[in-house]
Design an enzyme around this catalytic site. Structure first.
Site, PDB file in Angstrom:
ATOM      1  N   GLY A  46     -66.647  -6.203  12.679  1.00  0.00           N
ATOM      2  CA  GLY A  46     -67.281  -4.600  12.361  1.00  0.00           C
ATOM      3  C   GLY A  46     -66.999  -3.660  13.741  1.00  0.00           C
ATOM      4  O   GLY A  46     -66.335  -2.600  13.777  1.00  0.00           O
ATOM      5  N   GLU A 101     -38.014  18.039  10.342  1.00  0.00           N
ATOM      6  CA  GLU A 101     -38.792  19.217  10.259  1.00  0.00           C
ATOM      7  C   GLU A 101     -39.371  19.286   9.398  1.00  0.00           C
ATOM      8  O   GLU A 101     -39.667  18.415   8.461  1.00  0.00           O
ATOM      9  CB  GLU A 101     -37.605  20.670   9.705  1.00  0.00           C
ATOM     10  N   ARG A 157     -33.266   1.795  16.835  1.00  0.00           N
ATOM     11  CA  ARG A 157     -34.338   1.750  16.123  1.00  0.00           C
ATOM     12  C   ARG A 157     -34.516   0.240  16.629  1.00  0.00           C
ATOM     13  O   ARG A 157     -35.849  -0.633  16.651  1.00  0.00           O
ATOM     14  CB  ARG A 157     -33.871   1.464  14.735  1.00  0.00           C
ATOM     15  N   LYS A 175     -69.394 -16.536  18.080  1.00  0.00           N
ATOM     16  CA  LYS A 175     -69.973 -17.236  17.362  1.00  0.00           C
ATOM     17  C   LYS A 175     -69.919 -17.724  16.041  1.00  0.00           C
ATOM     18  O   LYS A 175     -70.632 -16.183  15.636  1.00  0.00           O
ATOM     19  CB  LYS A 175     -71.545 -17.934  17.954  1.00  0.00           C
ATOM     20  N   ILE A 201     -60.830 -10.445  12.658  1.00  0.00           N
ATOM     21  CA  ILE A 201     -61.548 -11.478  13.273  1.00  0.00           C
ATOM     22  C   ILE A 201     -62.406 -10.566  14.185  1.00  0.00           C
ATOM     23  O   ILE A 201     -64.002 -11.315  14.293  1.00  0.00           O
ATOM     24  CB  ILE A 201     -60.443 -12.294  14.722  1.00  0.00           C
ATOM     25  N   SER A 209     -24.576  -1.334  13.426  1.00  0.00           N
ATOM     26  CA  SER A 209     -26.509  -0.904  13.642  1.00  0.00           C
ATOM     27  C   SER A 209     -27.457  -0.560  12.729  1.00  0.00           C
ATOM     28  O   SER A 209     -28.253  -0.337  12.803  1.00  0.00           O
ATOM     29  CB  SER A 209     -26.080   0.216  14.756  1.00  0.00           C
ATOM     30  N   GLU A 259     -39.176   7.934  13.336  1.00  0.00           N
ATOM     31  CA  GLU A 259     -37.169   6.874  13.644  1.00  0.00           C
ATOM     32  C   GLU A 259     -36.728   6.918  12.516  1.00  0.00           C
ATOM     33  O   GLU A 259     -36.032   5.711  11.806  1.00  0.00           O
ATOM     34  CB  GLU A 259     -36.920   6.427  14.221  1.00  0.00           C
TER      35      GLU A 259
END
Length: 357
Positions: free
Chosen positions: A318, A111, A224, A250, A315, A290, A341
């Site tokens: 831009g 909520e 989860r 390159k 990598i 769990s 969660e």
């Protein structure tokens, strides 16, 4: 299951960018229903596959490689199915499992006042009148909220954590949804859902009045782990894209892949992915605690996915920041793993309780 996933991945991969751009799965919702994947955790006696957390992890991982949003929708549906499996009685399962086999379901807890503080933040009221509960209030950040036909709703029937009750609710009159424009996992049907004088028969209470916390926490903890598998899928896709880009981009008389600094960046990501994969699937195969194990895998998955996405963007340079590109989308999606969660800080509290007990 393998054939269903491969077929679904092909369809989803062709639409992933549009899903993200439009924040909408469109008619893919119906195709997912028809695919059979929603029956993954539905018991065989009701026509489902009867699979468990291990297989749910595979589905979460594989779908997240092409769309974290679609993966999240399927994983959350599985959470709702599991809540019914764990806490529903025979009559409730006979009524609702066949519905969950063919249409989306969700669990509505969060909520506006807070998400992780289940016991204190829930204010949606469930007033009893004879054998009927009347629900009034709103939930927010509900995955599948735009198109789910079945809701497992945590409402307040009393004071404090023991004053919460879990209800099985069919979508119908009195339930309205407003789409949320989140930055990550766009298209997962995330919505604010309002309940106005929604009538629920007492036969649709899970476990019993005042047992809502038990249902919420008992369902979220093991699930989860499949949720964490989404992070694995995101990270694997990021590594794949980054390696491909490094081989072709390159730089300095060669390619990025010739540079030791780049090789080491990607090697570190590969190590983290391998550790995450083995953690997730070893735990999913034999869950012992769990609460603890779900928290561990969720934190680790968020870290690895965010790291992999960050490296992939580096990598690509831009171009990695182009809105809607695969790595830019992954960068946004990965952050959701920290929050949905159960926030990372709450997961750390669960871990701390275990190690200090």
């Amino acid at each position: 299951m393998e054939e269903i996933l491969e077929s679904l991945k092909k369809i989803v991969s062709e639409r992933a960018r549009d899903i993200d751009r439009n924040n909408d799965m469109g008619d893919l919702v119906d195709e997912i229903k028809k695919s059979g994947i929603l029956g993954l955790m539905v018991p065989e006696e009701f026509g489902g596959m009867g699979k468990g957390y291990y297989e749910a992890c595979i589905a979460g991982e594989e779908l997240a490689k092409v769309s974290a949003a679609v993966s999240h929708s399927v994983v959350v549906h599985g959470i709702a199915v599991d809540a019914l499996r764990l806490f529903g009685n025979d009559e409730q399962k006979k009524e609702f499992m066949p519905k969950m086999l063919k249409s989306f379901a969700t669990i509505a807890i969060t909520e506006g006042k807070g998400g992780s503080d289940v016991g204190g933040a829930v204010s949606l009221r469930a007033e009893k009148n004879g054998d009927i509960y009347i629900l009034n209030g709103a939930k927010t950040l509900i995955t599948n909220g735009m198109f789910a036909d079945t809701f497992i709703v945590i409402g307040r029937t009393g004071e404090g954590p023991k004053g919460l009750t879990a209800f099985l609710v069919d979508r119908g009159d009195g339930i309205s949804a407003t789409k949320i424009d989140l930055s990550g996992m766009r298209g997962s049907g995330l919505a604010s859902v309002r309940f106005e004088n929604v009538e629920v028969h007492e036969s649709n209470v899970l476990v019993g009045e005042g047992k809502g916390m038990r249902v919420a926490l008992g369902t979220l903890a093991p699930n989860r782990i499949p949720f964490a598998a989404m992070g694995l899928g995101i990270a694997e896709r990021c590594l794949e894209l980054a390696v491909e880009r490094a081989k072709t981009r390159k730089a300095f008389g060669g390619t990025l892949s010739d540079l030791q600094a780049v090789q080491f960046m990607l090697a570190d990501v590969a190590v983290e992915i391998e550790a995450l994969r083995r953690t997730i699937y070893s735990i999913a195969q034999s869950i012992q605690d769990s609460n603890y194990e779900g928290a561990v895998t969720k934190i680790l998955a968020a870290r690895v996915a965010k790291r992999a996405a960050d490296v992939a963007v580096e990598i690509f340079g831009g171009h990695g920041l182009n809105m809607g590109s695969d790595v830019e989308r992954a960068y946004r999606d990965a952050k959701v793993l920290d929050i949905a969660e159960g926030a990372t800080e709450v997961m750390k509290l669960l871990i701390a309780r275990k190690i200090f007990s």
